[in-house]
Design an enzyme around this catalytic site. Structure first.
Site, PDB file in Angstrom:
ATOM      1  N   VAL A 132      36.055  31.353  36.430  1.00 43.74           N
ATOM      2  CA  VAL A 132      36.868  31.633  37.611  1.00 43.74           C
ATOM      3  C   VAL A 132      38.055  32.526  37.241  1.00 43.74           C
ATOM      4  O   VAL A 132      38.814  32.228  36.319  1.00 43.74           O
ATOM      5  CB  VAL A 132      37.289  30.328  38.335  1.00 43.74           C
ATOM      6  CG1 VAL A 132      38.015  29.372  37.409  1.00 43.74           C
ATOM      7  CG2 VAL A 132      38.141  30.631  39.568  1.00 43.74           C
ATOM      8  N   ASP A 133      38.154  33.653  37.942  1.00 41.11           N
ATOM      9  CA  ASP A 133      39.252  34.608  37.729  1.00 41.11           C
ATOM     10  C   ASP A 133      40.279  34.399  38.833  1.00 41.11           C
ATOM     11  O   ASP A 133      39.915  34.289  40.006  1.00 41.11           O
ATOM     12  CB  ASP A 133      38.719  36.042  37.819  1.00 41.11           C
ATOM     13  CG  ASP A 133      37.670  36.341  36.755  1.00 41.11           C
ATOM     14  OD1 ASP A 133      37.829  35.852  35.623  1.00 41.11           O
ATOM     15  OD2 ASP A 133      36.685  37.049  37.060  1.00 41.11           O
ATOM     16  N   TYR A 134      41.542  34.339  38.428  1.00 36.61           N
ATOM     17  CA  TYR A 134      42.576  34.156  39.460  1.00 36.61           C
ATOM     18  C   TYR A 134      43.785  35.034  39.175  1.00 36.61           C
ATOM     19  O   TYR A 134      44.036  35.447  38.052  1.00 36.61           O
ATOM     20  CB  TYR A 134      43.009  32.680  39.537  1.00 36.61           C
ATOM     21  CG  TYR A 134      43.840  32.233  38.357  1.00 36.61           C
ATOM     22  CD1 TYR A 134      43.224  31.807  37.187  1.00 36.61           C
ATOM     23  CD2 TYR A 134      45.239  32.276  38.401  1.00 36.61           C
ATOM     24  CE1 TYR A 134      43.981  31.418  36.091  1.00 36.61           C
ATOM     25  CE2 TYR A 134      46.000  31.889  37.309  1.00 36.61           C
ATOM     26  CZ  TYR A 134      45.372  31.461  36.158  1.00 36.61           C
ATOM     27  OH  TYR A 134      46.119  31.088  35.069  1.00 36.61           O
ATOM     28  N   TYR A 144      39.318  35.458  42.613  1.00 34.94           N
ATOM     29  CA  TYR A 144      38.603  36.725  42.760  1.00 34.94           C
ATOM     30  C   TYR A 144      37.206  36.628  42.175  1.00 34.94           C
ATOM     31  O   TYR A 144      37.004  36.009  41.129  1.00 34.94           O
ATOM     32  CB  TYR A 144      39.353  37.863  42.042  1.00 34.94           C
ATOM     33  CG  TYR A 144      40.546  38.368  42.828  1.00 34.94           C
ATOM     34  CD1 TYR A 144      41.737  37.653  42.824  1.00 34.94           C
ATOM     35  CD2 TYR A 144      40.468  39.533  43.585  1.00 34.94           C
ATOM     36  CE1 TYR A 144      42.833  38.088  43.553  1.00 34.94           C
ATOM     37  CE2 TYR A 144      41.556  39.980  44.318  1.00 34.94           C
ATOM     38  CZ  TYR A 144      42.733  39.253  44.303  1.00 34.94           C
ATOM     39  OH  TYR A 144      43.802  39.684  45.034  1.00 34.94           O
TER      40      TYR A 144
END
Lengths: 255, 203
Positions: A132-134, A144
């Site tokens: 998970v990209d944040y 994102y």
């Protein structure tokens, strides 16, 4: 006692390994460059795991990437996770057949949960790492997908519930603001959220030296620290970092 | 020395194959063929994933007889790894209750999640049983890589070595010609290679 882990992540795009900074990719070298400059088989002795992600923006050449995965796992006796653009169980299968022990899935967690479920039911929870990209925008955590290009509406709390319900084995929690900066991990956010994850948590984004690894690895409920920084950990960077952590009594595996 | 890795479509045999070669065995083959399996000196049963699915595949590929003849009738050496170690046991509670191959007195159950994360992932210390051949020359506490949500327990002495993750469970066992490791020796750096070398040369 379960040990904490140091993970090296390789970002691959179109035949080359990349240095990423805030998700802008800069070409560093191909696999021969990596083998020559990183002496990967030697370096891997100081790592607990390896992740390799195909971040090619358009038209991923899957076969070429599978070859890179096969070549990377050769003579490396640690778990290897591979991913990037997994849209079907067959995509995952091809990576397992290339020698990956686990797959990492990002965008399909939002859009193809049935596929994620199928992979988990076939290969087990432990074989799937949700990535998970944040980004922090006005103190809000925004998620994102699609290599950082697509803003998602769900909250991090929702996301944690989703991956829990899917039965995902681990989460790779990556700060886009810190990515490639070498300024250190997003310690405040990690501290605030690490206890909410019900599965092992790998934190990524921002490691520039061994002190950063040390700071993040000691956070409760963080099982592993990852770095994708080819520049800051080149040469003896990783062996020295591991030694530093062991000298500081960090709970790492010893061989 | 010919080692055959049992091919039933469960799990990554890439690393296992290269770890065996690295540990000194030059003749490693992958097969599910009855005749070929019987010609092996030793066999390895790998596996990751779901217990029931693994047992289904063992049956579909007619491997029950191959394994029974090799392990029980001929008493030749077998090493089960991870899920492979578990299906050598009596049964598992994964997906209801399902019988294993029943070569070893051990039952498989889900980890109690008393405040620990599941799956159990990473390197953990194994209290190496000094009576075992596989762990010979390894320190009293040795790190190996685990990744699993189910664990094996036994009420019999099967020369088990114990690992702890909120509770004690069997990290590995060896009884006569049958050995199993819950951890992945092929993903456990030097310690894993030492274990595989012991299996090749001494077991």
């Amino acid at each position: 006692m379960l040990r904490k882990r140091i993970i090296f992540a390789l970002i691959y795009s179109n035949g080359y390994f990349m240095q990423s900074r805030n998700f802008r990719l800069q070409r560093v070298g191909d696999i021969s460059w990596l083998e020559k400059n990183y002496k990967f088989k030697e370096i891997a002795k100081f790592l607990d795991e390896l992740i390799v992600v195909d971040a090619t923006k358009e038209h991923k050449d899957k076969e070429q990437f599978h070859k890179v995965v096969s070549r990377l796992v050769e003579g490396v006796f640690i778990p290897v996770t591979a991913g990037g653009g997994i849209k079907s169980t067959l995509d995952a299968e091809a990576l397992f057949n290339s020698g990956a022990d686990k797959v990492t899935i990002n965008t399909s967690i939002y859009y193809r949960r049935d596929v994620v479920k199928e992979i988990i039911s076939k290969y087990g929870s432990q074989s799937v790492v949700a990535s998970v990209d944040y980004k922090l925008i006005d103190d809000q955590i925004i998620l994102y997908s699609r290599d950082g290009s697509n803003r998602e509406e769900i909250t991090l709390d929702d996301y944690i519930n989703i991956v829990h319900d899917l039965g995902v084995g681990e989460v790779y929690f990556n700060s886009m603001n810190k990515d490639g900066t070498g300024f250190g991990y997003d310690v405040d956010i990690i501290n605030a959220y690490s206890s909410k994850f019900t599965m092992p948590l790998i934190v990524a984004g921002g490691a520039g030296n061994e002190k950063h690894l040390h700071e993040a690895i000691n956070i409760e409920n963080v099982e592993a620290v990852a770095t994708a920084n080819l520049f800051n950990f080149v040469g003896n960077g990783l062996p020295n970092a591991r030694k530093y952590l062991l000298d500081n009594n960090v709970n790492l595996a010893r061989w | 020395m010919k080692i055959i890795i049992i091919d039933y479509g469960m799990g990554n045999i890439h690393s296992l194959n290269s770890a065996l070669i690295e540990s000194g065995c030059t003749n490693v083959k992958l097969s599910s063929d009855y005749k070929l399996i019987q010609t092996a000196d030793k066999i390895i049963l790998p596996g990751v994933g779901n217990f029931s699915k693994a047992m289904d595949l063992i049956k579909i590929r007619n491997l029950e007889e191959s394994l029974y003849d090799f392990v029980v009738v001929k008493q030749k050496p077998i090493l089960g790894i991870c899920l492979g170690m578990q299906i050598l046991g009596l049964s598992s509670t994964e997906d209801g209750k399902r019988d294993g191959l029943r070569f070893i007195n051990g039952v498989v159950e889900r980890f109690n999640s008393n405040g620990v994360k599941i799956p159990h992932v990473g390197y953990n210390q194994v209290q190496t049983n000094p009576q075992t051949v596989l762990l010979k020359s390894l320190p009293e506490l040795s790190d190996f890589y685990f990744t699993h949500s189910y664990k094996m327990l036994s009420d019999e002495d099967i020369n088990q070595s114990i690992c702890h993750y909120s509770e004690d469970f069997i990290a590995c066992y060896e009884k006569d010609n049958i050995a199993g490791t819950q951890f992945h020796p092929e993903l456990s750096q030097k310690n894993g290679l030492t274990l595989l070398k012991n299996f090749i040369e001494k077991f």
